[in-house]
Structure formats: structure tokens, C-alpha cells
Design a protein around this motif. Structure first.
Motif, mmCIF file in Angstrom:
data_model
loop_
_atom_site.group_PDB
_atom_site.id
_atom_site.type_symbol
_atom_site.label_atom_id
_atom_site.label_comp_id
_atom_site.label_asym_id
_atom_site.label_seq_id
_atom_site.Cartn_x
_atom_site.Cartn_y
_atom_site.Cartn_z
ATOM 1 N N UNK A 1 -12.893 -71.716 -43.741
ATOM 2 C CA UNK A 1 -12.134 -70.928 -44.711
ATOM 3 C C UNK A 1 -12.002 -69.488 -44.277
ATOM 4 N N UNK A 2 -12.996 -68.679 -44.654
ATOM 5 C CA UNK A 2 -12.896 -67.240 -44.426
ATOM 6 C C UNK A 2 -14.288 -66.647 -44.249
ATOM 7 N N UNK A 3 -14.407 -65.752 -43.282
ATOM 8 C CA UNK A 3 -15.629 -64.954 -43.157
ATOM 9 C C UNK A 3 -15.329 -63.615 -43.819
ATOM 10 N N UNK A 4 -16.172 -63.223 -44.756
ATOM 11 C CA UNK A 4 -16.034 -61.942 -45.435
ATOM 12 C C UNK A 4 -17.161 -61.033 -44.963
ATOM 13 N N UNK A 5 -16.779 -59.975 -44.272
ATOM 14 C CA UNK A 5 -17.733 -58.949 -43.857
ATOM 15 C C UNK A 5 -17.600 -57.805 -44.843
ATOM 16 N N UNK A 6 -18.681 -57.485 -45.519
ATOM 17 C CA UNK A 6 -18.677 -56.424 -46.516
ATOM 18 C C UNK A 6 -19.594 -55.307 -46.049
ATOM 19 N N UNK A 7 -19.122 -54.088 -46.165
ATOM 20 C CA UNK A 7 -19.949 -52.907 -45.908
ATOM 21 C C UNK A 7 -19.679 -51.909 -47.029
ATOM 22 N N UNK A 8 -20.731 -51.387 -47.597
ATOM 23 C CA UNK A 8 -20.575 -50.323 -48.591
ATOM 24 C C UNK A 8 -21.044 -49.041 -47.899
ATOM 25 N N UNK A 9 -20.095 -48.398 -47.210
ATOM 26 C CA UNK A 9 -20.397 -47.192 -46.441
ATOM 27 C C UNK A 9 -20.861 -46.082 -47.374
ATOM 28 N N UNK A 10 -22.017 -45.536 -47.063
ATOM 29 C CA UNK A 10 -22.598 -44.489 -47.901
ATOM 30 C C UNK A 10 -23.659 -44.999 -48.853
ATOM 31 N N UNK A 11 -23.710 -46.304 -49.061
ATOM 32 C CA UNK A 11 -24.781 -46.895 -49.868
ATOM 33 C C UNK A 11 -25.947 -47.153 -48.909
ATOM 34 N N UNK A 12 -26.837 -46.182 -48.844
ATOM 35 C CA UNK A 12 -27.918 -46.180 -47.862
ATOM 36 C C UNK A 12 -29.279 -46.239 -48.559
ATOM 37 N N UNK A 13 -30.326 -46.661 -47.829
ATOM 38 C CA UNK A 13 -31.651 -46.829 -48.441
ATOM 39 C C UNK A 13 -32.222 -45.579 -49.103
ATOM 40 N N UNK B 1 -25.186 -58.543 -53.639
ATOM 41 C CA UNK B 1 -25.378 -59.931 -53.215
ATOM 42 C C UNK B 1 -24.869 -60.905 -54.263
ATOM 43 N N UNK B 2 -25.182 -60.627 -55.518
ATOM 44 C CA UNK B 2 -24.754 -61.486 -56.624
ATOM 45 C C UNK B 2 -23.233 -61.426 -56.813
ATOM 46 N N UNK B 3 -22.670 -60.231 -56.770
ATOM 47 C CA UNK B 3 -21.232 -60.113 -57.003
ATOM 48 C C UNK B 3 -20.401 -60.644 -55.836
ATOM 49 N N UNK C 1 -30.235 -47.890 -54.293
ATOM 50 C CA UNK C 1 -30.048 -48.833 -53.181
ATOM 51 C C UNK C 1 -30.640 -50.214 -53.461
ATOM 52 N N UNK C 2 -31.885 -50.294 -53.894
ATOM 53 C CA UNK C 2 -32.517 -51.607 -54.093
ATOM 54 C C UNK C 2 -31.790 -52.430 -55.148
ATOM 55 N N UNK C 3 -31.467 -51.812 -56.275
ATOM 56 C CA UNK C 3 -30.742 -52.517 -57.326
ATOM 57 C C UNK C 3 -29.343 -52.909 -56.845
#
Length: 140
Positions: free
Chosen positions: A101-113, A126-128, A118-120
Motif C-alpha cells: 500500500x503505502x509507507x508513511x514517514x512522519x517527522x515532527x520537526x522541532x518536537x525534540x526530547x 503513535x496513537x494518532x 515530548x514524552x506525551x
């Protein structure tokens, strides 16, 4: 994978890149998979999505920096009352056709540890992303 420690995740979606793209750019579909109260605006490049979560009075606003059908969608968070740490970050969705089907690569640039959220956000994204995949799969 980004080199700046931003949050990233790759998932396989049993849907076409076009179906995933639609789920990211159609306000009604964004509302569904993101469990929002409402989403208004435009998911086209140059547009903005205003997303109301729960009892929030003011929307989270995503400026659509890029919406190249069906390969990539890039948002920039311009307002985020629910998660102020998100302001100025860039959620980026890249889709590629695979045998499954499809590979979805997700990056949230700026969402850093180092950000308080970050943990939440790691758990929530992951859930969304799973909900996004399930939504696109149902529409296919």
C-alpha cells in the motif's frame, strides 16, 4: 530519520498514498482521525487548517507549507493553545507506494526530547498515526 532529534515514525498503511494524502488535506477527514471537535480551513498549499480539540476555545492552527499530491504534506504550527511547545514546529508526512500500500514517514520537526511535551506527544503521535492509517484504509 532527521538528524536533529525530532520525533519520527514510519508506518505501513494498507491504502494508497492518495488516500493518505486526502486524510491529511481534507478538513473533515482530519477531524475524524485526529479526534478533533472540528477542523475548518484549507489543506491546500498556502492554506491553513484550524483544529479545535475538546473544550478548547481557540484552534490549533496549521499553516500548510506544502501539499504535493500524493507524496508530501508539510504543516507549520502557528498557534497551539493545547500544546504551546508545538508553536513553530513542522509536522511532515511523506508517502511512498509499496507492495502493501503505502509507507508513511512522519517527522515532527522541532518536537525534540528537551520539550516538556515530548514524552506525551510521542505516545499521542503513535496513537494518532495508527488512527490516520486506519482511517485511510477504511476509505480505500
Amino acid at each position: 530519520m532527521t538528524t536533529d532529534n525530532s520525533y519520527t515514525k514510519t508506518i505501513t498503511v494498507a491504502a494508497t498514498p492518495e488516500e493518505v494524502f486526502a486524510a491529511l488535506t481534507d478538513p473533515d477527514q482530519v477531524t475524524t482521525w485526529w479526534s478533533a471537535k472540528s477542523t475548518t480551513g484549507s489543506g491546500k498549499a498556502g492554506g491553513e487548517l484550524q483544529i479545535i480539540f475538546g473544550t478548547e476555545e481557540h484552534p490549533t492552527v496549521m499553516r500548510v507549507l506544502s501539499a504535493h499530491r500524493p507524496e508530501v504534506v508539510v504543516w507549520e504550527v502557528t498557534s497551539s493553545p493545547l500544546i504551546p511547545d508545538w508553536k513553530g514546529t513542522r509536522p511532515t508526512f511523506t508517502m511512498a507506494t509499496t507492495e502493501d500500500g503505502c509507507r508513511l514517514d512522519f517527522a515532527h520537526h522541532g518536537l525534540v526530547p528537551t520539550l516538556e511535551c515530548f514524552d506525551l506527544c510521542n505516545v499521542d503521535w503513535g496513537r494518532f498515526l495508527v488512527r490516520l492509517a486506519a482511517h485511510a484504509e477504511q476509505r480505500g
